[in-house]
Write a protein that holds these residues in place. Structure first.
Motif, mmCIF file in Angstrom:
data_model
loop_
_atom_site.group_PDB
_atom_site.id
_atom_site.type_symbol
_atom_site.label_atom_id
_atom_site.label_comp_id
_atom_site.label_asym_id
_atom_site.label_seq_id
_atom_site.Cartn_x
_atom_site.Cartn_y
_atom_site.Cartn_z
ATOM 1 N N VAL A 246 0.709 -1.160 -0.078
ATOM 2 C CA VAL A 246 -0.054 -0.082 0.147
ATOM 3 C C VAL A 246 0.849 1.320 0.083
ATOM 4 O O VAL A 246 0.779 2.180 -1.018
ATOM 5 C CB VAL A 246 -0.822 -0.074 1.291
ATOM 6 C CG1 VAL A 246 -1.644 1.387 1.408
ATOM 7 C CG2 VAL A 246 -2.021 -1.250 1.266
ATOM 8 N N LEU A 247 1.687 1.279 1.087
ATOM 9 C CA LEU A 247 2.498 2.363 1.146
ATOM 10 C C LEU A 247 3.539 2.672 -0.009
ATOM 11 O O LEU A 247 3.957 4.025 -0.160
ATOM 12 C CB LEU A 247 3.202 2.577 2.582
ATOM 13 C CG LEU A 247 2.430 2.317 3.787
ATOM 14 C CD1 LEU A 247 3.153 2.561 5.059
ATOM 15 C CD2 LEU A 247 1.428 3.486 3.705
ATOM 16 N N PHE A 248 4.175 1.757 -0.502
ATOM 17 C CA PHE A 248 5.143 2.041 -1.600
ATOM 18 C C PHE A 248 4.822 1.837 -2.972
ATOM 19 O O PHE A 248 5.623 2.096 -3.920
ATOM 20 C CB PHE A 248 6.335 1.339 -1.426
ATOM 21 C CG PHE A 248 7.025 1.705 0.230
ATOM 22 C CD1 PHE A 248 7.897 2.874 0.201
ATOM 23 C CD2 PHE A 248 6.958 1.080 1.464
ATOM 24 C CE1 PHE A 248 8.559 3.097 1.269
ATOM 25 C CE2 PHE A 248 7.485 1.424 2.597
ATOM 26 C CZ PHE A 248 8.074 2.366 2.454
ATOM 27 N N PHE A 249 3.548 1.041 -3.360
ATOM 28 C CA PHE A 249 3.358 0.841 -4.580
ATOM 29 C C PHE A 249 1.903 1.100 -4.980
ATOM 30 O O PHE A 249 1.655 2.263 -5.723
ATOM 31 C CB PHE A 249 3.397 -0.645 -4.759
ATOM 32 C CG PHE A 249 4.913 -1.337 -4.876
ATOM 33 C CD1 PHE A 249 5.635 -0.884 -6.107
ATOM 34 C CD2 PHE A 249 5.780 -1.691 -3.885
ATOM 35 C CE1 PHE A 249 6.913 -1.583 -6.097
ATOM 36 C CE2 PHE A 249 6.823 -2.161 -3.691
ATOM 37 C CZ PHE A 249 7.360 -1.943 -5.218
ATOM 38 N N ALA A 250 0.850 0.759 -4.292
ATOM 39 C CA ALA A 250 -0.407 1.086 -4.633
ATOM 40 C C ALA A 250 -0.957 2.479 -4.631
ATOM 41 O O ALA A 250 -1.444 2.973 -5.459
ATOM 42 C CB ALA A 250 -1.402 0.163 -4.064
ATOM 43 N N ALA A 251 -0.840 2.850 -3.364
ATOM 44 C CA ALA A 251 -1.088 4.344 -3.105
ATOM 45 C C ALA A 251 -0.285 5.422 -3.744
ATOM 46 O O ALA A 251 -0.981 6.173 -4.167
ATOM 47 C CB ALA A 251 -1.076 4.483 -1.603
ATOM 48 N N PRO A 252 1.089 5.414 -3.771
ATOM 49 C CA PRO A 252 1.968 6.346 -4.512
ATOM 50 C C PRO A 252 1.348 6.381 -5.936
ATOM 51 O O PRO A 252 1.135 7.317 -6.820
ATOM 52 C CB PRO A 252 3.398 5.881 -4.439
ATOM 53 C CG PRO A 252 3.288 5.291 -3.082
ATOM 54 C CD PRO A 252 2.125 4.474 -2.992
ATOM 55 N N GLY A 253 1.162 5.195 -6.522
ATOM 56 C CA GLY A 253 0.737 5.053 -8.156
ATOM 57 C C GLY A 253 -0.665 5.528 -8.177
ATOM 58 O O GLY A 253 -0.910 6.242 -9.339
ATOM 59 N N ALA A 254 -1.351 5.518 -7.215
ATOM 60 C CA ALA A 254 -2.990 6.025 -7.257
ATOM 61 C C ALA A 254 -2.943 7.393 -7.082
ATOM 62 O O ALA A 254 -3.566 8.193 -7.750
ATOM 63 C CB ALA A 254 -3.611 5.514 -6.124
ATOM 64 N N TYR A 255 -1.751 7.905 -6.534
ATOM 65 C CA TYR A 255 -1.658 9.563 -6.365
ATOM 66 C C TYR A 255 -1.393 10.101 -7.708
ATOM 67 O O TYR A 255 -1.886 11.097 -7.987
ATOM 68 C CB TYR A 255 -0.749 9.816 -5.468
ATOM 69 C CG TYR A 255 -1.186 10.147 -3.820
ATOM 70 C CD1 TYR A 255 -2.074 11.080 -3.524
ATOM 71 C CD2 TYR A 255 -0.662 9.499 -2.795
ATOM 72 C CE1 TYR A 255 -2.606 11.236 -2.243
ATOM 73 C CE2 TYR A 255 -1.342 9.438 -1.538
ATOM 74 C CZ TYR A 255 -2.132 10.383 -1.292
ATOM 75 O OH TYR A 255 -2.530 10.672 0.236
#
Length: 211
Positions: A93-102
């Motif tokens: 979440v913190l290093f892949f999915a959420a940054p990508g979503a931002y």
């Protein structure tokens, strides 16, 4: 209540499996020729969108599966496995999915309210996930469990978003109809959080596991 929990568990697992399998089959070859990416060519040309897109969809697929099995009693009681899946979930979440979503959110062309919806959702996702990790590091197990439920509710929005898009397309006027995508954007995660708040209240001082 146990029957309802089991039904929700199996229903959720079916759609998580469908989403993860569909993502793999559609994007595993990295050919960038999917319908979604074809309509995002302007964003792709910036050089920012494609890495963010793959970080988000691959990361989300992994964490959806890893996080889902944390609701299993067998996994929860297997402490080494539970910790391993938890680390995969938090890291994903913190290093892949959420940054990508931002980054993907910056290229949304559905209007201000859709942009706000995804921005707030993603920020809450990061906040809940990070808080859950800090709680368990400090031994606050009940607070950790509640936060992880909230975090996964927002991860599961990847599933509910597609369900609503499909429903609006088949039974309504589609996502292009005025204001429909605004409704879908908020429906994809707000009801999830409301359901989790009810679960947190009902299962206070207990774990929530269905299988």
């Amino acid at each position: 209540m146990k029957i309802v929990a089991k039904l929700l568990w199996y229903f959720a697992f079916f759609w998580v499996l469908i989403l993860c399998a569909g993502t793999f089959l559609q994007y595993y070859d990295f050919k960038n020729d999917s319908h979604f990416l074809q309509i995002k060519q302007a964003a792709v040309k910036t050089g920012w969108y494609l890495p963010a897109f793959y970080c988000h969809i691959i990361g989300s697929s992994i964490i959806l599966m890893a996080g889902f099995f944390q609701f299993s009693k067998k996994v929860y009681n297997n402490r080494p496995l539970h910790k391993t899946l938890g680390k995969i979930y938090v890291f994903g979440v913190l290093f892949f999915a959420a940054p990508g979503a931002y980054i993907m959110t910056l290229f949304i062309d559905r209007g201000t309210w859709v942009f706000i919806s995804f921005l707030v959702q993603n920020t809450l996702w990061v906040t809940f996930t990070l808080s859950a990790w800090l709680f368990i590091k400090n031994g606050r197990i009940e607070s950790h469990i509640k936060m992880m439920r909230r975090s996964y509710a927002l991860a599961f929005a990847a599933v509910t978003l597609r369900l609503y898009i499909w429903s609006f397309t088949v039974f309504g006027n589609g996502v292009g109809f005025a204001n429909n995508y605004i409704i879908i954007a908020f429906l994809s995660w707000v009801p999830n959080l409301l359901l989790v708040e009810w679960i947190n209240y009902y299962y206070r001082n207990r774990t929530f596991a269905a299988a």
